[in-house]
Scaffold this active site. Sequence first.
Site, PDB file in Angstrom:
ATOM      1  N   CYS A  88      -3.292  10.846   1.417  1.00 23.27           N
ATOM      2  CA  CYS A  88      -2.592   9.516   0.984  1.00 23.27           C
ATOM      3  C   CYS A  88      -1.294   9.644   0.514  1.00 23.27           C
ATOM      4  O   CYS A  88      -0.214   9.453   1.014  1.00 23.27           O
ATOM      5  CB  CYS A  88      -3.313   8.744  -0.057  1.00 23.27           C
ATOM      6  N   LYS A  99       0.728  -1.169   0.048  1.00 22.03           N
ATOM      7  CA  LYS A  99       0.100  -0.097   0.062  1.00 22.03           C
ATOM      8  C   LYS A  99       0.964   1.388   0.068  1.00 22.03           C
ATOM      9  O   LYS A  99       0.586   2.260  -0.777  1.00 22.03           O
ATOM     10  CB  LYS A  99      -0.961   0.045   1.147  1.00 22.03           C
TER      11      LYS A  99
HETATM   12  N1  SAJ Z   1      -1.413  15.036  -9.020  1.00 24.24           N
HETATM   13  C1  SAJ Z   1      -0.394  15.704  -9.866  1.00 24.24           C
HETATM   14  N2  SAJ Z   1      -0.167  15.318 -11.066  1.00 24.24           N
HETATM   15  C2  SAJ Z   1      -0.751  13.958 -11.443  1.00 24.24           C
HETATM   16  C3  SAJ Z   1      -1.384  13.316 -10.727  1.00 24.24           C
HETATM   17  C4  SAJ Z   1      -1.849  13.840  -9.625  1.00 24.24           C
HETATM   18  O1  SAJ Z   1       0.035  16.893  -9.355  1.00 24.24           O
HETATM   19  O2  SAJ Z   1      -0.261  13.536 -12.627  1.00 24.24           O
HETATM   20  C5  SAJ Z   1      -1.735  15.547  -7.828  1.00 24.24           C
HETATM   21  C6  SAJ Z   1      -3.299  15.731  -7.605  1.00 24.24           C
HETATM   22  O3  SAJ Z   1      -3.684  17.180  -7.967  1.00 24.24           O
HETATM   23  C7  SAJ Z   1      -3.585  15.433  -6.064  1.00 24.24           C
HETATM   24  C8  SAJ Z   1      -2.390  14.560  -5.790  1.00 24.24           C
HETATM   25  O4  SAJ Z   1      -1.647  14.455  -6.798  1.00 24.24           O
HETATM   26  O5  SAJ Z   1      -2.993  16.777  -5.395  1.00 24.24           O
HETATM   27  C9  SAJ Z   1      -3.011  13.309  -5.490  1.00 24.24           C
HETATM   28  O6  SAJ Z   1      -4.062  12.886  -6.409  1.00 24.24           O
HETATM   29  P1  SAJ Z   1      -4.336  11.555  -6.966  1.00 24.24           P
HETATM   30  O7  SAJ Z   1      -5.511  11.332  -7.874  1.00 24.24           O
HETATM   31  O8  SAJ Z   1      -3.065  10.988  -7.701  1.00 24.24           O
HETATM   32  O9  SAJ Z   1      -4.512  10.497  -5.562  1.00 24.24           O
HETATM   33  P2  SAJ Z   1      -5.313  10.332  -4.282  1.00 24.24           P
HETATM   34  O10 SAJ Z   1      -4.460  11.215  -3.155  1.00 24.24           O
HETATM   35  O11 SAJ Z   1      -6.676  11.004  -4.636  1.00 24.24           O
HETATM   36  O12 SAJ Z   1      -5.664   8.944  -4.285  1.00 24.24           O
HETATM   37  C10 SAJ Z   1      -4.359   8.016  -4.047  1.00 24.24           C
HETATM   38  C11 SAJ Z   1      -4.531   6.726  -5.055  1.00 24.24           C
HETATM   39  N3  SAJ Z   1      -3.287   6.288  -5.086  1.00 24.24           N
HETATM   40  C12 SAJ Z   1      -2.537   5.970  -6.367  1.00 24.24           C
HETATM   41  O13 SAJ Z   1      -3.091   6.321  -7.482  1.00 24.24           O
HETATM   42  C13 SAJ Z   1      -1.522   5.092  -6.401  1.00 24.24           C
HETATM   43  C14 SAJ Z   1      -5.593   5.966  -4.619  1.00 24.24           C
HETATM   44  O14 SAJ Z   1      -5.605   4.767  -5.596  1.00 24.24           O
HETATM   45  C15 SAJ Z   1      -5.392   5.607  -3.235  1.00 24.24           C
HETATM   46  O15 SAJ Z   1      -6.507   4.380  -2.827  1.00 24.24           O
HETATM   47  C16 SAJ Z   1      -5.445   6.748  -2.351  1.00 24.24           C
HETATM   48  O16 SAJ Z   1      -4.419   7.540  -2.982  1.00 24.24           O
HETATM   49  C17 SAJ Z   1      -5.346   6.164  -0.928  1.00 24.24           C
HETATM   50  O17 SAJ Z   1      -6.369   6.233  -0.141  1.00 24.24           O
HETATM   51  O18 SAJ Z   1      -4.242   6.017  -0.418  1.00 24.24           O
END
Ligand code: SAJ
Length: 409
Positions: free
Chosen positions: A264, A210
């Site tokens: 996360c 995880k």
């Molecule tokens: N972000 C970027 N660039 C990107 C992708 C995301 O700057 O290309 C930023 C987003 O704007 C945000 C942050 O990263 O601020 C996180 O966003 P996210 O959509 O990547 O992830 P979370 O935090 O909403 O959810 C994550 C997910 N983990 C992964 O994709 C590996 C989700 O599947 C998990 O269940 C969740 O964390 C968790 O609960 O741990």
Amino acid sequence: MNDLCVLGLGYIGLPTASIFATKGKRVLGVDVSPDVVETINHGRIHIQEPDLDVLVRAAVQSGNLRAAGQPAPAEVFILAVPTPFDVLADGARQPDLRFVEAATRSLAPHVRAGNLIILESTSPVGTTEKVRGWLEDELARRGLPPVADLLYAHCPERILPGQMLKELVSNDRIAGGLTPAAAAKAKQLYETFCTAQIFLTDARTAEMAKLTENAFRDVNIAFANELSLICDRLGIDVWELIRLANRHPRVKILQPGPGVGGHCIAVDPWFIVAAAPEEARLLRVAREVNDRKPHHVVAQVRAAAARQARPVVACLGLAFKANVDDLRESPAVEIAGALADGGLTVLAVEPHVQALPAALAGKVQLVDLPAALARANVVVLLVDHRAFGSLSLADLAGKALIDTRGALR
Ligand code: SAJ
């Protein structure tokens, strides 16, 4: 008797408890907040997630989901409480397991022989073993006899805010047991609603898996964010660069942004760094790169504002990512706050909320998009919400634009 007792009715516990209930399990949901308990018992929700209201209402109306302030006997206990971290004086991060410990200890009067105890909360490696230790300790402390054949497993969730209900059903899962029997029993349970594959392993590997998933994403976003800084210095359009580089069949660069938010990705890598500080060098630097990105955006906006006689800054979006209402740990909130603290007039547009978070109250004005465009001469796009999709460069004519998401190119 309940089939399941789910401790913690937040972003993970509530959808999980509800989906089990709609599949016929008798579920007791437990939360320390009386407001949360009351809201759910009325069939309503206290968090925003598409279709969660419908699921919770169906679960409560079926009579299979009930919320309470205290646990009760059940076949299976699921711990879905928060696992934040503390920042120490030297800047190091230490996982804070007090909620997991308290929830575990609260089970002592209710566990029976053969019960399965599942830790769903994202946790440092070794936490499932600690859960067993805390429970055994609490039984002894209360003068209760040891309970035979308790099974312990870690079954982390992987659901993405914004599409949780779909991913809850369709994502593969990992079930890591302190014993193979525990993992197998956990797998059987999640098969109640999970239509994808469930892989068995030991609890430590499941815990690390995880953390690794979110650290992978953090490192890759840090790569994109570092590229954006390099490109700013070299006068290159980072979005065009990434689009072209991603035409290579084995290159898949993520998108730069104003920083990484949420509970996360910005948290979990620290659990690995805290456990192996000597080895986890790349992970630490990735966290630092992503945490510093908001400072870079603030500097860009200040430079743009300095070129205006009477600068008025409009921050478009406050949520931690697109199309959610979640403002916690959001880099956009940090940026808007820092700009206001620096003496600038700051307007914020966030179509997903009705009120500003406490951190911005009294400093920033929450306005709608037309009002922001009418008043501001510096526009910062912080979140690429669908609601901003109609915005065009023509709407921004004559204004300075800082587009942290590359959405208005
Ligand atoms: N972000 C970027 N660039 C990107 C992708 C995301 O700057 O290309 C930023 C987003 O704007 C945000 C942050 O990263 O601020 C996180 O966003 P996210 O959509 O990547 O992830 P979370 O935090 O909403 O959810 C994550 C997910 N983990 C992964 O994709 C590996 C989700 O599947 C998990 O269940 C969740 O964390 C968790 O609960 O741990």
